[in-house]
Design an enzyme around this catalytic site. Structure first.
Site, short mmCIF file in Angstrom:
data_model
loop_
_atom_site.label_atom_id
_atom_site.label_comp_id
_atom_site.label_asym_id
_atom_site.label_seq_id
_atom_site.Cartn_x
_atom_site.Cartn_y
_atom_site.Cartn_z
N GLY A 166 0.82 -1.21 0.00
CA GLY A 166 0.00 0.00 0.00
C GLY A 166 0.86 1.26 0.00
O GLY A 166 2.09 1.19 -0.04
N ASP A 220 -2.78 -9.43 -2.72
CA ASP A 220 -2.88 -9.38 -4.18
C ASP A 220 -1.52 -9.65 -4.84
O ASP A 220 -0.60 -8.83 -4.70
CB ASP A 220 -3.43 -8.00 -4.56
N VAL A 261 -4.65 -10.98 6.47
CA VAL A 261 -4.60 -10.80 7.93
C VAL A 261 -5.78 -11.48 8.62
O VAL A 261 -5.80 -11.60 9.84
CB VAL A 261 -4.51 -9.30 8.35
N SER A 302 -3.39 3.65 12.88
CA SER A 302 -4.77 4.09 13.15
C SER A 302 -5.09 5.27 12.24
O SER A 302 -4.36 5.54 11.28
CB SER A 302 -4.89 4.48 14.63
N LYS A 316 -10.12 9.04 11.90
CA LYS A 316 -11.53 8.61 11.88
C LYS A 316 -11.87 7.66 13.03
O LYS A 316 -13.03 7.39 13.31
CB LYS A 316 -11.88 8.00 10.52
N TYR A 330 -15.78 2.38 9.38
CA TYR A 330 -14.32 2.33 9.24
C TYR A 330 -13.67 2.85 10.53
O TYR A 330 -12.81 2.18 11.13
CB TYR A 330 -13.88 3.15 8.03
N LYS A 351 -11.45 0.86 13.39
CA LYS A 351 -10.07 1.25 13.72
C LYS A 351 -9.96 1.62 15.20
O LYS A 351 -8.93 1.37 15.82
CB LYS A 351 -9.61 2.41 12.82
N1 LIG Z 1 -4.08 6.91 3.51
C1 LIG Z 1 -4.53 7.69 4.47
O1 LIG Z 1 -4.93 8.84 4.25
C2 LIG Z 1 -4.54 7.18 5.88
C3 LIG Z 1 -4.78 8.10 6.91
C4 LIG Z 1 -4.77 7.64 8.22
C5 LIG Z 1 -4.52 6.31 8.47
N2 LIG Z 1 -4.32 5.42 7.46
C6 LIG Z 1 -4.07 4.01 7.80
O2 LIG Z 1 -2.78 3.66 7.34
C7 LIG Z 1 -2.75 2.31 6.94
C8 LIG Z 1 -2.15 2.18 5.54
O3 LIG Z 1 -2.94 2.93 4.63
P1 LIG Z 1 -2.54 3.05 3.10
O4 LIG Z 1 -2.96 4.40 2.66
O5 LIG Z 1 -1.14 2.60 2.90
O6 LIG Z 1 -3.56 1.97 2.50
P2 LIG Z 1 -3.58 1.34 1.01
O7 LIG Z 1 -2.70 2.09 0.10
O8 LIG Z 1 -5.03 1.16 0.68
O9 LIG Z 1 -2.94 -0.11 1.25
C9 LIG Z 1 -3.58 -1.10 1.99
C10 LIG Z 1 -2.68 -2.31 2.03
O10 LIG Z 1 -3.29 -3.33 2.84
C11 LIG Z 1 -3.33 -4.56 2.10
N3 LIG Z 1 -4.48 -5.30 2.58
C12 LIG Z 1 -5.78 -4.93 2.55
N4 LIG Z 1 -6.56 -5.89 3.09
C13 LIG Z 1 -5.72 -6.88 3.49
C14 LIG Z 1 -5.90 -8.14 4.11
N5 LIG Z 1 -7.12 -8.57 4.45
N6 LIG Z 1 -4.80 -8.91 4.36
C15 LIG Z 1 -3.57 -8.48 4.02
N7 LIG Z 1 -3.33 -7.30 3.42
C16 LIG Z 1 -4.39 -6.50 3.15
C17 LIG Z 1 -3.41 -4.12 0.62
O11 LIG Z 1 -2.91 -5.09 -0.27
P3 LIG Z 1 -3.85 -6.24 -0.89
O12 LIG Z 1 -5.13 -5.59 -1.30
O13 LIG Z 1 -3.06 -6.83 -1.97
O14 LIG Z 1 -4.05 -7.23 0.22
C18 LIG Z 1 -2.42 -2.94 0.67
O15 LIG Z 1 -1.10 -3.45 0.64
C19 LIG Z 1 -4.18 1.77 7.08
O16 LIG Z 1 -4.26 1.07 8.30
C20 LIG Z 1 -5.03 3.01 7.13
O17 LIG Z 1 -6.19 2.80 7.92
C21 LIG Z 1 -4.30 5.84 6.16
#
Ligand SMILES: NC(=O)c1ccc[n+]([C@@H]2O[C@H](COP(=O)([O-])OP(=O)(O)OC[C@H]3O[C@@H](n4cnc5c(N)ncnc54)[C@H](OP(=O)(O)O)[C@@H]3O)[C@@H](O)[C@H]2O)c1
Length: 336
Positions: free
Chosen positions: A14, A40, A66, A128, A131, A139, A143
């Site tokens: 991600g 994936d 996970v 985290s 949100k 969501y 979290k």
């Molecule tokens: N982006 C933001 O603005 C933001 C803000 C605050 C917090 N966060 C938190 O930061 C974290 C990372 O966010 P991100 O932006 O990097 O998300 P992202 O780009 O959507 O990436 C999500 C990752 O999780 C993997 N994933 C999803 N479901 C899974 C499962 N069941 N088992 C194993 N892997 C799984 C996806 O790969 P696959 O689909 O291939 O499994 C991908 O590698 C998350 O916990 C999110 O809640 C994000």
């Protein structure tokens, strides 16, 4: 800190996972192994092109979900540090598919904790989100539950020296599915959809998120929720920064959306401490001596009733600073 150590990143393909991987390889060239754990195969295949084994012999790609505790136990063999970034993170998709979101965000958190306790993992940092603070959507609620699980995991570890901590922050500039790439794309259609003119959000760069995770890995005593001091932006300023001539189409607030985001509520303030660059919410009953912690980090209690809200923040991005940040962090070729 990470030289000679093995690190596993759930959700390693991600936005945050990739930024962490880049940071770890550039900062800790002697890292023993970096394991990317996700579902994936295509995303892993693409990421593997960027990290050929000839140049990165320490990288491993581990397919897994996970939701599957046994697979996590297998993946955690020999791992020192786990960064738990895997999640379902789209608010509206979680509203529509609640079971799926609960299985990944809550069940996944439980499995990561159980697997880490069954292996020799020494430190787990879970991601985290703003949100999760006073959540109004599923969501956020999942979290928040995940945060509670990771904080409480420190109470059931017994003599195991493992530490669990949480990093909570707001919108990551330019991350998958976020507003800036969305507006840049919509600009081509000649108008920008906007849900509410008053909306504000916290803003952090991917590197800011990486720095916080590294801070937690190095400094957590166990049970902290770390929160960065970061600026807010007005969504209308983001629209002006990207497409000043585009009319705005008000489409109405979406299910589960807030006008302003919060990272610390007035109720959290009783357990919240100022660490300088970060705040930390400590467990109501920490499993360390509070006074030792406070003097070690020179931490100051925030005022009772303090809350940290994107609408009442003192630090704001402007149209100009947003444009600079977009060029630096989202699209180097960005032009108004
Ligand atoms: N982006 C933001 O603005 C933001 C803000 C605050 C917090 N966060 C938190 O930061 C974290 C990372 O966010 P991100 O932006 O990097 O998300 P992202 O780009 O959507 O990436 C999500 C990752 O999780 C993997 N994933 C999803 N479901 C899974 C499962 N069941 N088992 C194993 N892997 C799984 C996806 O790969 P696959 O689909 O291939 O499994 C991908 O590698 C998350 O916990 C999110 O809640 C994000």
């Amino acid at each position: 800190m990470l030289n000679n150590k093995t690190i596993l990143i759930t959700g390693g393909t991600g936005s945050l996972g990739k930024a962490l991987t880049k940071h770890i390889f550039s900062t800790y060239p002697l890292v023993k192994k970096v394991i990317i754990f996700s579902r994936d195969e295509q995303k892993q295949f693409q990421m593997a092109q960027e990290y050929p084994l000839s140049n990165y012999p320490q990288i491993r790609f581990f397919l897994g979900d996970v939701r599957d505790e046994q697979r996590l136990v297998r993946a955690f063999q020999g791992v020192d540090y786990v960064i738990h970034a895997a999640a379902m993170k789209h608010v509206h998709l979680a509203e529509y598919n609640p079971d799926e979101c609960i299985k990944t965000n809550i069940g996944g958190a439980q499995n990561v904790i159980h697997a880490a306790m069954q292996t020799n993992v020494k430190n787990v940092v879970a991601l985290s989100t703003d949100k999760a603070c006073a959540p109004i959507n599923l969501y956020g609620a999942t979290k928040l539950t995940s945060d509670k699980l990771f904080v409480a995991a420190n109470n059931i570890k017994g003599f195991n020296p493992i530490k669990f901590s949480v990093v909570r922050y707001g919108n990551v500039m330019g991350s998958n599915g976020s507003v800036i790439p969305f507006f840049i794309n919509k600009k081509k259609e000649g108008k920008l959809p906007i849900t509410n003119m008053s909306m504000t959000r916290f803003n952090i760069s991917l590197q800011g998120g990486v720095d916080m995770v590294m801070h937690a890995m190095e400094h957590a005593w166990g049970g902290e929720i770390f929160i960065p001091k970061i600026p807010s932006y007005r969504i209308t300023d983001v629209a002006k920064a990207i497409a000043p001539d585009c009319p705005l189409e008000i489409v109405g607030i979406r299910p589960g959306e807030k006008i302003h985001e919060e990272m610390i509520t007035a109720s959290d303030s009783f357990y919240t401490y100022d660490l300088g660059k970060y705040y930390t919410i400590l467990p109501s009953v920490p499993n360390f001596k509070l006074q030792e912690y406070l003097s070690h980090f020179n931490a100051k209690k925030v005022e009772d009733g303090f809350n940290y809200n994107s609408g009442s923040n003192e630090d704001w991005e402007t149209v100009d600073t947003l444009r600079t940040l977009i060029t630096e962090h989202v699209d180097a070729n960005f032009e108004v």
